[in-house]
Design a protein around this motif. Structure first.
Motif, short mmCIF file in Angstrom:
data_model
loop_
_atom_site.label_atom_id
_atom_site.label_comp_id
_atom_site.label_asym_id
_atom_site.label_seq_id
_atom_site.Cartn_x
_atom_site.Cartn_y
_atom_site.Cartn_z
N SER A 224 0.85 -1.20 0.00
CA SER A 224 0.00 0.00 0.00
C SER A 224 0.88 1.25 0.00
CB SER A 224 -0.89 0.02 1.24
OG SER A 224 -0.08 0.22 2.39
N GLU A 225 0.24 2.41 -0.23
CA GLU A 225 1.01 3.65 -0.25
C GLU A 225 1.80 3.82 1.04
OE1 GLU A 225 -1.19 7.37 -0.04
OE2 GLU A 225 0.49 8.49 -0.87
N SER A 226 1.13 3.65 2.19
CA SER A 226 1.82 3.93 3.44
C SER A 226 2.92 2.90 3.73
CB SER A 226 0.83 4.04 4.60
OG SER A 226 0.18 2.81 4.76
N GLU A 227 2.66 1.64 3.41
CA GLU A 227 3.70 0.61 3.63
C GLU A 227 4.93 0.88 2.76
OE1 GLU A 227 0.56 -3.06 4.44
OE2 GLU A 227 1.69 -2.98 2.56
N LEU A 228 4.66 1.20 1.51
CA LEU A 228 5.78 1.43 0.58
C LEU A 228 6.59 2.65 1.02
CD1 LEU A 228 3.82 0.70 -2.69
CD2 LEU A 228 5.92 -0.49 -2.01
N HIS A 229 5.86 3.67 1.45
CA HIS A 229 6.55 4.88 1.86
C HIS A 229 7.38 4.66 3.12
CE1 HIS A 229 6.76 9.26 3.11
NE2 HIS A 229 7.38 9.19 1.97
N ARG A 230 6.79 3.92 4.06
CA ARG A 230 7.52 3.65 5.31
C ARG A 230 8.81 2.87 5.01
NH1 ARG A 230 4.29 0.18 8.31
NH2 ARG A 230 2.61 1.63 7.97
N ALA A 258 15.36 2.31 -2.62
CA ALA A 258 14.36 3.31 -2.21
C ALA A 258 13.67 3.91 -3.42
CB ALA A 258 15.02 4.40 -1.37
N THR A 259 14.43 4.21 -4.51
CA THR A 259 13.77 4.80 -5.68
C THR A 259 12.74 3.82 -6.26
OG1 THR A 259 15.47 4.01 -7.24
CG2 THR A 259 15.72 6.26 -6.39
N SER A 260 13.09 2.55 -6.27
CA SER A 260 12.19 1.55 -6.83
C SER A 260 10.87 1.52 -6.04
CB SER A 260 12.89 0.19 -6.80
OG SER A 260 12.12 -0.82 -7.36
N LEU A 261 10.98 1.59 -4.71
CA LEU A 261 9.77 1.58 -3.88
C LEU A 261 8.98 2.87 -4.01
CD1 LEU A 261 11.24 -0.07 -0.67
CD2 LEU A 261 9.63 -1.10 -2.27
N LEU A 262 9.69 4.00 -4.11
CA LEU A 262 8.99 5.28 -4.22
C LEU A 262 8.24 5.38 -5.54
CD1 LEU A 262 11.74 7.55 -2.64
CD2 LEU A 262 9.46 7.15 -1.70
N HIS A 263 8.84 4.86 -6.62
CA HIS A 263 8.12 4.86 -7.90
C HIS A 263 6.91 3.93 -7.80
CE1 HIS A 263 10.53 7.49 -10.29
NE2 HIS A 263 11.64 6.83 -10.05
N GLN A 264 7.08 2.80 -7.13
CA GLN A 264 5.95 1.89 -6.97
C GLN A 264 4.85 2.58 -6.16
OE1 GLN A 264 6.96 -1.83 -5.08
NE2 GLN A 264 4.87 -2.62 -5.27
N GLN A 265 5.26 3.31 -5.12
CA GLN A 265 4.28 4.06 -4.32
C GLN A 265 3.49 5.02 -5.22
OE1 GLN A 265 5.89 6.64 -1.16
NE2 GLN A 265 4.14 7.99 -1.58
N LEU A 266 4.20 5.71 -6.11
CA LEU A 266 3.53 6.67 -6.98
C LEU A 266 2.67 5.98 -8.03
CD1 LEU A 266 6.39 9.29 -7.39
CD2 LEU A 266 4.20 9.66 -6.26
N GLN A 267 3.02 4.74 -8.36
CA GLN A 267 2.18 3.98 -9.29
C GLN A 267 0.88 3.56 -8.59
OE1 GLN A 267 5.24 1.19 -10.28
NE2 GLN A 267 5.80 2.24 -12.16
N THR A 271 -1.63 10.41 -6.64
CA THR A 271 -1.87 11.72 -6.02
C THR A 271 -2.13 11.56 -4.53
OG1 THR A 271 -4.19 11.51 -6.58
CG2 THR A 271 -2.84 12.77 -8.12
N GLY A 272 -1.59 10.49 -3.96
CA GLY A 272 -1.83 10.19 -2.55
C GLY A 272 -1.25 11.24 -1.61
N THR A 273 -1.60 11.12 -0.33
CA THR A 273 -1.16 12.12 0.66
C THR A 273 0.35 12.17 0.81
OG1 THR A 273 -1.51 10.43 2.32
CG2 THR A 273 -3.22 12.14 2.13
N ARG A 274 1.02 11.08 0.45
CA ARG A 274 2.47 11.08 0.61
C ARG A 274 3.21 11.30 -0.71
NH1 ARG A 274 0.19 7.58 4.04
NH2 ARG A 274 0.74 7.71 6.24
N SER A 275 2.49 11.72 -1.75
CA SER A 275 3.16 11.84 -3.05
C SER A 275 4.17 12.99 -3.07
CB SER A 275 2.13 11.97 -4.18
OG SER A 275 1.27 13.06 -3.96
N GLY A 276 3.84 14.10 -2.38
CA GLY A 276 4.79 15.22 -2.33
C GLY A 276 6.08 14.80 -1.65
#
Ligand code: HEC
Length: 363
Positions: A224-230, A258-267, A271-276
């Motif tokens: 999920s967005e939050s798991e990937l971001h964490r 980290a870049t791989s996970l952050l791109h996955q998060q954005l996928q 426009t999620g709360t952690r996208s910025g």
């Protein structure tokens, strides 16, 4: 995308070798391949939320590809052939930077036996393969390049580029620490490699072993967005802890992960709360990874971060990084000379980032 691949292949084959590139009989073919590429690049740049891959980075990379293809074409048409050649040779790295963001997306297997890449060096073939999303064949080609001791001795920077390229693909797309470790082992056993590469390899090996242990013991991958971001934040912390000085290569594997996970998060949550925050962290990681052939993306992500989360603490931090990097970029032996247009752009971004001016709360 298939047509993009065809024109890139044609262009690389024609630019790869002096006699072909300088032969005026080939000018029309070179020009039409570059034109076709610039045209299909336009459709990549226009690829937006409709695409199955909604990472807003698509727009960023798509625009880079379009601009670069145009720049090469215009240089070629105005007679700056050597300059154009440099731009053409670099185009594949934009395809790869976009395709290798994460494991998402198609993986193809191009058949090389037809001899379509004739005349290209093995490293160029690997770049073309990865540009066509044939990552496995690209890695196989790169493994051969890395085992070439003669190349390591005579052209160490080319050898080193192959090594980094292979590491980036195996970490980000394959997410396979065992394959990355095998690759590094092979590199280390190649004779005549530069001393600094040996030290880099030792640092990367340690980081990959940590990853392998984690992978063996963990049952679930973040999704999920939050798991990937964490998880990305955890890796960025490890990256910083591994670095003894700001551009130390010891953090590379963590930054790549980290870049791989952050791109996955954005996928997952474009426009999620952690996208910025994700844009900011991608900016930081890409600053460190600038010699990985994945483009100099730090500034681009800091700017995207300010637009995504205007008037927040996050935007202020992004502005700070952006300003520092832009000023460093314009600083030479004569001091810092910021062109007026750059001053203006920075000024408006500073306003947009300022948390105080509107008192808005983060999205
Ligand atoms: C802005 C990001 C981006 C850039 C830049 C980009 N691509 Fe793609 N490419 C994609 C996406 C997204 C897909 C399709 C999604 C998927 O993988 O399922 C794709 C798929 C492909 C495919 C396989 C699927 C198909 O439609 O045939 C090929 C081949 C391809 N790209 C070639 C290229 C080449 C060659 C370049 C550079 C000249 C390039 N791409 C640049 C994002 C990009």
């Amino acid at each position: 995308m298939q047509s993009l691949f065809q024109s890139l292949q044609e262009l690389l084959v024609l630019t790869g070798d002096d006699s072909r590139y300088l032969d005026l009989k080939n000018s029309a073919r070179i020009e039409s391949a570059a034109e076709a590429l610039a045209k299909s690049a336009h459709s990549v740049a226009a690829m937006t939320e409709k695409s199955p891959d909604a990472d807003p980075s698509i727009g960023i990379f798509g625009t880079i590809l379009q601009d670069e293809a145009r720049r090469g074409l215009e240089a070629f048409q105005s007679g700056h052939r050597e300059y154009a050649r440099g731009v053409f040779k670099n185009l594949a790295s934009t395809c790869v930077a976009c395709h290798s963001r994460s494991p998402a997306g198609l993986k193809l297997q191009w058949n090389f036996s037809s001899g379509f890449a004739q005349g290209l060096s093995l490293l160029q073939q690997a770049e073309l393969l990865a540009a066509g999303r044939s990552f496995d064949s690209a890695l196989t080609a790169l493994e051969k390049v890395i085992a070439d001791g003669d190349l390591a001795k005579k052209r160490p920077s080319e050898w080193n580029r192959a090594l980094r390229f292979a590491l980036a693909i195996s970490v980000r797309v394959e997410r396979n620490p065992s394959r990355s470790l095998a690759l590094l082992e092979k590199a280390l056993s190649t004779g005549g490699i530069p001393q600094f590469s040996k030290l880099d390899i030792q640092d990367w090996t340690r980081a990959l072993q940590t990853w392998k242990r984690e992978k063996d013991s963990k049952k679930t991958e973040p999704s999920s967005e939050s798991e990937l971001h964490r998880e990305a934040l955890r890796l960025l912390k490890l990256a910083k802890a591994a670095q003894r000085y700001p551009m130390d290569r010891a953090g590379d594997v963590f930054y790549l992960r980290a870049t791989s996970l952050l791109h996955q998060q954005l996928q997952v949550a474009p426009t999620g709360t952690r996208s910025g925050d994700a844009f900011m962290e991608l900016g930081i990681a890409y600053e460190v990874l600038r010699d990985f052939g994945l483009w100099n993306l730090g500034d681009i992500y800091f700017e995207a971060c300010i637009h995504r989360s205007p008037h927040t603490q996050t935007a202020e931090t992004c502005y700070r990084f952006l300003e520092e990097s832009v000023i460093a970029g314009y600083t030479g032996s004569a001091g810092t000379i910021l062109p007026e247009s750059v001053q203006k752009r920075l000024g408006s971004l500073r306003q947009l980032s300022s948390a105080k001016e509107t008192g808005k709360t983060p999205r």
